[in-house]
Design a protein around this motif. Sequence first.
Motif, PDB file in Angstrom:
ATOM      1  N   ARG A   1     -60.399  11.723  19.470  1.00 23.76           N
ATOM      2  CA  ARG A   1     -61.392  10.692  19.773  1.00 23.76           C
ATOM      3  C   ARG A   1     -60.774   9.355  20.175  1.00 23.76           C
ATOM      4  N   ASP A   2     -59.508   9.326  20.486  1.00 21.80           N
ATOM      5  CA  ASP A   2     -58.863   8.068  20.855  1.00 21.80           C
ATOM      6  C   ASP A   2     -59.529   7.473  22.093  1.00 21.80           C
ATOM      7  N   PRO A   3     -59.825   6.157  22.074  1.00 28.69           N
ATOM      8  CA  PRO A   3     -60.521   5.563  23.212  1.00 28.69           C
ATOM      9  C   PRO A   3     -59.629   5.339  24.430  1.00 28.69           C
ATOM     10  N   LEU A   4     -58.310   5.393  24.257  1.00 31.06           N
ATOM     11  CA  LEU A   4     -57.411   5.109  25.376  1.00 31.06           C
ATOM     12  C   LEU A   4     -56.511   6.286  25.734  1.00 31.06           C
ATOM     13  N   ILE A   5     -55.872   6.892  24.743  1.00 36.70           N
ATOM     14  CA  ILE A   5     -54.839   7.903  25.011  1.00 36.70           C
ATOM     15  C   ILE A   5     -55.453   9.279  25.264  1.00 36.70           C
ATOM     16  N   LEU A   6     -55.088   9.851  26.404  1.00 37.34           N
ATOM     17  CA  LEU A   6     -55.476  11.221  26.762  1.00 37.34           C
ATOM     18  C   LEU A   6     -54.227  12.095  26.832  1.00 37.34           C
ATOM     19  N   PRO A   7     -54.339  13.373  26.492  1.00 36.35           N
ATOM     20  CA  PRO A   7     -53.188  14.268  26.641  1.00 36.35           C
ATOM     21  C   PRO A   7     -52.633  14.295  28.065  1.00 36.35           C
ATOM     22  N   SER A   8     -53.474  14.069  29.062  1.00 35.20           N
ATOM     23  CA  SER A   8     -52.984  14.050  30.448  1.00 35.20           C
ATOM     24  C   SER A   8     -52.004  12.900  30.687  1.00 35.20           C
ATOM     25  N   MET A   9     -52.150  11.806  29.914  1.00 34.96           N
ATOM     26  CA  MET A   9     -51.217  10.684  30.062  1.00 34.96           C
ATOM     27  C   MET A   9     -49.836  11.051  29.544  1.00 34.96           C
ATOM     28  N   THR A  10     -49.779  11.605  28.329  1.00 32.12           N
ATOM     29  CA  THR A  10     -48.479  11.979  27.776  1.00 32.12           C
ATOM     30  C   THR A  10     -47.854  13.122  28.578  1.00 32.12           C
ATOM     31  N   ALA A  11     -48.696  13.973  29.157  1.00 36.80           N
ATOM     32  CA  ALA A  11     -48.172  15.051  30.006  1.00 36.80           C
ATOM     33  C   ALA A  11     -47.546  14.486  31.276  1.00 36.80           C
ATOM     34  N   GLU A  12     -48.002  13.328  31.708  1.00 40.07           N
ATOM     35  CA  GLU A  12     -47.408  12.664  32.876  1.00 40.07           C
ATOM     36  C   GLU A  12     -46.129  11.932  32.505  1.00 40.07           C
ATOM     37  N   TRP A  13     -46.113  11.267  31.343  1.00 41.35           N
ATOM     38  CA  TRP A  13     -44.958  10.448  30.961  1.00 41.35           C
ATOM     39  C   TRP A  13     -43.763  11.274  30.515  1.00 41.35           C
ATOM     40  N   ALA A  14     -44.016  12.353  29.759  1.00 40.34           N
ATOM     41  CA  ALA A  14     -42.924  13.098  29.131  1.00 40.34           C
ATOM     42  C   ALA A  14     -41.875  13.610  30.124  1.00 40.34           C
ATOM     43  N   PRO A  15     -42.256  14.311  31.202  1.00 39.04           N
ATOM     44  CA  PRO A  15     -41.225  14.822  32.114  1.00 39.04           C
ATOM     45  C   PRO A  15     -40.463  13.723  32.833  1.00 39.04           C
ATOM     46  N   ARG A  16     -41.070  12.570  32.998  1.00 36.68           N
ATOM     47  CA  ARG A  16     -40.359  11.468  33.643  1.00 36.68           C
ATOM     48  C   ARG A  16     -39.195  10.998  32.780  1.00 36.68           C
ATOM     49  N   TYR A  17     -39.385  11.026  31.457  1.00 33.65           N
ATOM     50  CA  TYR A  17     -38.325  10.597  30.549  1.00 33.65           C
ATOM     51  C   TYR A  17     -37.273  11.696  30.366  1.00 33.65           C
ATOM     52  N   ALA A  18     -37.735  12.933  30.184  1.00 33.15           N
ATOM     53  CA  ALA A  18     -36.812  14.043  29.913  1.00 33.15           C
ATOM     54  C   ALA A  18     -36.046  14.479  31.148  1.00 33.15           C
ATOM     55  N   GLY A  19     -36.630  14.297  32.331  1.00 38.20           N
ATOM     56  CA  GLY A  19     -35.988  14.768  33.545  1.00 38.20           C
ATOM     57  C   GLY A  19     -35.862  16.285  33.540  1.00 38.20           C
ATOM     58  N   ASN A  20     -34.706  16.789  33.896  1.00 32.46           N
ATOM     59  CA  ASN A  20     -34.477  18.237  33.935  1.00 32.46           C
ATOM     60  C   ASN A  20     -33.895  18.784  32.638  1.00 32.46           C
ATOM     61  N   LEU A  21     -33.797  17.943  31.619  1.00 32.78           N
ATOM     62  CA  LEU A  21     -33.218  18.368  30.350  1.00 32.78           C
ATOM     63  C   LEU A  21     -34.249  19.102  29.499  1.00 32.78           C
ATOM     64  N   ASP A  22     -33.765  19.824  28.501  1.00 38.26           N
ATOM     65  CA  ASP A  22     -34.636  20.534  27.567  1.00 38.26           C
ATOM     66  C   ASP A  22     -35.409  19.503  26.734  1.00 38.26           C
ATOM     67  N   PRO A  23     -36.734  19.481  26.826  1.00 37.34           N
ATOM     68  CA  PRO A  23     -37.501  18.474  26.085  1.00 37.34           C
ATOM     69  C   PRO A  23     -37.428  18.646  24.574  1.00 37.34           C
ATOM     70  N   ARG A  24     -36.875  19.776  24.106  1.00 35.66           N
ATOM     71  CA  ARG A  24     -36.722  19.988  22.665  1.00 35.66           C
ATOM     72  C   ARG A  24     -35.393  19.454  22.123  1.00 35.66           C
ATOM     73  N   LEU A  25     -34.604  18.833  22.967  1.00 29.10           N
ATOM     74  CA  LEU A  25     -33.413  18.155  22.467  1.00 29.10           C
ATOM     75  C   LEU A  25     -33.843  17.088  21.457  1.00 29.10           C
ATOM     76  N   PRO A  26     -33.186  16.996  20.303  1.00 35.53           N
ATOM     77  CA  PRO A  26     -33.614  16.025  19.286  1.00 35.53           C
ATOM     78  C   PRO A  26     -33.624  14.584  19.773  1.00 35.53           C
ATOM     79  N   GLY A  27     -32.765  14.248  20.731  1.00 36.30           N
ATOM     80  CA  GLY A  27     -32.769  12.888  21.266  1.00 36.30           C
ATOM     81  C   GLY A  27     -34.005  12.571  22.064  1.00 36.30           C
ATOM     82  N   ILE A  28     -34.662  13.612  22.587  1.00 41.51           N
ATOM     83  CA  ILE A  28     -35.898  13.446  23.351  1.00 41.51           C
ATOM     84  C   ILE A  28     -37.111  13.662  22.466  1.00 41.51           C
ATOM     85  N   SER A  29     -37.096  14.737  21.705  1.00 41.92           N
ATOM     86  CA  SER A  29     -38.189  15.089  20.790  1.00 41.92           C
ATOM     87  C   SER A  29     -37.613  15.263  19.390  1.00 41.92           C
TER      88      SER A  29
END
Length: 314
Positions: free
Chosen positions: A191-219
């Motif tokens: 019910r968050d008024p601002l944050i949508l899962p589509s936003m984090t789905a857009e931001w996450a790959p930009r930060y992780a790049g081609n690396l494994d997103p399960r790396l502890p430094g990323i996640s």
Amino acid sequence: MKINRHVIRACLRSSRPLFASRRVSVGAKRRMVEMLTATARPPKDTRFERVTIAGVPVERAQTAHAEPEGTLIYLHGGGYALGSARGYRGLVAHLAAAAGMTAVIPDYSRVPEARYPSALEEVVAVYARLLETGLDPKTAVIAGDSAGGGLTLAVAMALRERGIAAPAALGLICPWADLAIDIDGSRRMLRDPLILPSMTAEWAPRYAGNLDPRLPGISPVYGDMTGLPPIVMQTACDDPISVDADKIEAAIAAATGIIDHRRFDNLWHDFHLQVSVLDEAAEAVADLGAKLRTHVLSRGTCEIHSNEAKVVVG
């Protein structure tokens, strides 16, 4: 002036289409975040100074306390793309005042200009340089919100792996610590008024790049939680990112660590940013600061030993 939370919720919801739109540039979204964070006005007589530490631009905040008890290193949120040290002056100054500390806010590199591990390495470098110049880790805490909360946890793990003295405690506000589920597209909407899962789905790959997103430094939810400093964590029940905090809590408990997790009903992601206008935010920031201060004072006299995870539900 205080504002009813229903009014704030409505304002946040009205701005969501712009934040969610992929047609709006990163620069425009950064300006919108600066306007949002500017609602947090620093306490009277807070002094700010712009300096450079280990090559990283930093904002120093000195509150009106005559003799601060320690140093708060604060990592701002913003999906690793938005937010800034200057924009977070107000919130951090309130937290530092509540903790009785001075504050250091690194302006770590953001995407798209830089990807992982730039932000992590810059914060580690800032912390290490502070130690070299006389900072006592027993009087230091590292805290952050959203992406800055996840970065706080990742930094603590990196310090442990590199044999660098840990701070007295960590403070996590609505931490974004599992980017893998965003890249997988499996985060649930709440019910968050601002944050949508589509936003984090857009931001996450930009930060992780081609690396494994399960790396502890990323996640960091996928990292080893043993031997970390005590954690004080606050989350909002309407926030879709709050599931990351639940994973952190479970992992810390399994690692027999110390965690104080307070949940806030009917509130949204990073509601602490409304500390100047929302009663619940002011109370939460005061509570977080007081608890972080307790850990600094405890470390100043003796080491903390515990084999239980402590959870406070609010």
